[in-house]
Design a protein around this motif. Structure first.
Motif, PDB file in Angstrom:
ATOM      1  N   THR A 267      -0.305   4.212  -3.546  1.00 25.67           N
ATOM      2  CA  THR A 267      -0.275   3.212  -4.620  1.00 25.67           C
ATOM      3  C   THR A 267      -1.392   2.181  -4.487  1.00 25.67           C
ATOM      4  O   THR A 267      -1.637   1.420  -5.434  1.00 25.67           O
ATOM      5  CB  THR A 267       1.063   2.471  -4.627  1.00 25.67           C
ATOM      6  N   GLU A 269      -1.269  -0.439  -2.772  1.00 26.37           N
ATOM      7  CA  GLU A 269      -0.673  -1.758  -2.605  1.00 26.37           C
ATOM      8  C   GLU A 269      -0.746  -2.173  -1.141  1.00 26.37           C
ATOM      9  O   GLU A 269      -0.469  -1.377  -0.239  1.00 26.37           O
ATOM     10  CB  GLU A 269       0.787  -1.720  -3.052  1.00 26.37           C
ATOM     11  N   LYS A 271       0.820  -3.633   1.841  1.00 19.52           N
ATOM     12  CA  LYS A 271       2.225  -3.788   2.216  1.00 19.52           C
ATOM     13  C   LYS A 271       2.438  -4.908   3.237  1.00 19.52           C
ATOM     14  O   LYS A 271       3.483  -5.559   3.239  1.00 19.52           O
ATOM     15  CB  LYS A 271       2.764  -2.478   2.796  1.00 19.52           C
TER      16      LYS A 271
END
Length: 329
Positions: A267, A269, A271
């Motif tokens: 993704t 992203e 984390k």
């Protein structure tokens, strides 16, 4: 099969003891090698105890290091000696130098282990060395101040990143030539292909970003930015990148921000950010992908990260300005 399971099957005592010894030997087989830029040395770390067991003197200003395909030798960029040195790991002796070109800093080994792709920062070329024959196979002109290097697992590509021109240079290994260039963020420092050679991750130190490139189109498909509470933006300087083989994580060393970013590799992203030592630079994963080691130049140590829990479990003091790291076993 666990030792407990073996006991349930009532193996003879001698066979059981031999099996347990083999398990113990396997657990302690991993060794971590760290190049110390200011000490002209390698620190040797036992991965079982995470303690330094030896220090080996090498050439001047060692930076990039990588293992030979069979794991018996270590290649060392001795930048101020303008040489790639070959260390025999069994005897801990330097065997010979490879013809590296000027000021080697980072390199990458071809998937079959026969060619070493070396970034020559001072001469703006990539030198490709035939390792078994110890000779230059060919050289390729690239951008100004090449540093990052990688070779694709499928054997088709080698890439170099140039700090001053802020580009990725795509070397077609069949043609032995640069066939494309991709503009990325300012001062790209590191490049890594994913396991199936479909993506290339490139860190940009001054740009403060990581670019994810589609290998088929050689275009940037995602740019990842980083923000750490309490850390000034100009201190967040991405350098080393390490991808897990399962495609789950990308770890990004953020230099003087003293953190490693944990990125979801699917993704993109961010984390988490893991606090490590000062000026985190390069990283290496163990073969089982369970542990990540980082070199922290200013604090002169190595941080040990448990990948499953995403926690820093230990700091190991090494030499002055640790730079490169490689894992054997």
């Amino acid at each position: 099969m666990t030792t407990r399971a073996i006991r349930r099957h009532a193996l003879p005592p001698l066979l059981a003891s031999l099996f347990c010894a083999a398990l113990a030997q396997g657990a302690s087989a991993q060794t971590i090698y760290v190049s110390n830029e200011k000490d002209n040395s390698l620190s040797v770390i036992d991965a079982k105890t995470n303690t330094v067991t030896d220090t080996i003197k090498v050439g001047k200003r060692p930076r990039g290091i990588t293992l030979s395909k069979d794991g018996t030798q270590l290649f060392i960029c001795a930048s101020d000696d303008h040489a790639v040195q070959v260390l025999d790991l069994a005897s801990k002796k330097l065997l010979h130098n490879l013809p590296s070109g000027e000021d080697p800093e980072q390199f990458a080994l071809s998937p079959d282990g026969t060619n070493l792709f070396i970034a020559n920062e001072d001469s703006n070329v990539v030198t490709v060395v035939d390792v078994p024959n110890r000779k230059v196979a060919f050289q390729v002109d690239v951008g100004v101040e090449p540093e990052g290097m990688d070779a694709s697992p499928n054997g088709k590509w080698a890439v170099s990143t140039s700090e001053t021109t802020s580009m990725v240079h795509w070397i077609d290994l069949e043609k032995r030539a640069v066939v494309d260039n991709t503009l990325v963020g300012a001062r790209p420092r590191y490049a890594q292909f994913n396991k199936d050679s479909s993506l290339l991750w490139v860190s940009s130190e001054i740009g403060g970003t990581v670019s994810v490139l589609d290998v088929t189109t050689r275009k940037v498909q995602k740019t990842i930015d980083f923000k750490i509470k309490g850390v000034a933006k100009d201190k967040i300087q991405p350098v080393g990148v390490k991808l897990t083989d399962d495609g789950r994580y990308a770890f990004v060393a953020l230099g003087p921000a003293n953190h490693v970013a944990v990125v979801d590799a699917k993704t993109y992203e961010v984390k988490d950010y893991l606090l490590v030592g000062r000026r985190v630079w390069q990283m290496a994963l163990t073969a089982d992908q369970k542990t990540l080691y980082t070199t922290n130049g200013v604090s002169g140590d190595v941080s040990v990260i448990d990948v499953n829990s995403l926690t820093v479990t230990k700091s190991v003091k090494v030499g002055r300005f640790p730079w490169g790291v490689a894992v054997k076993g």
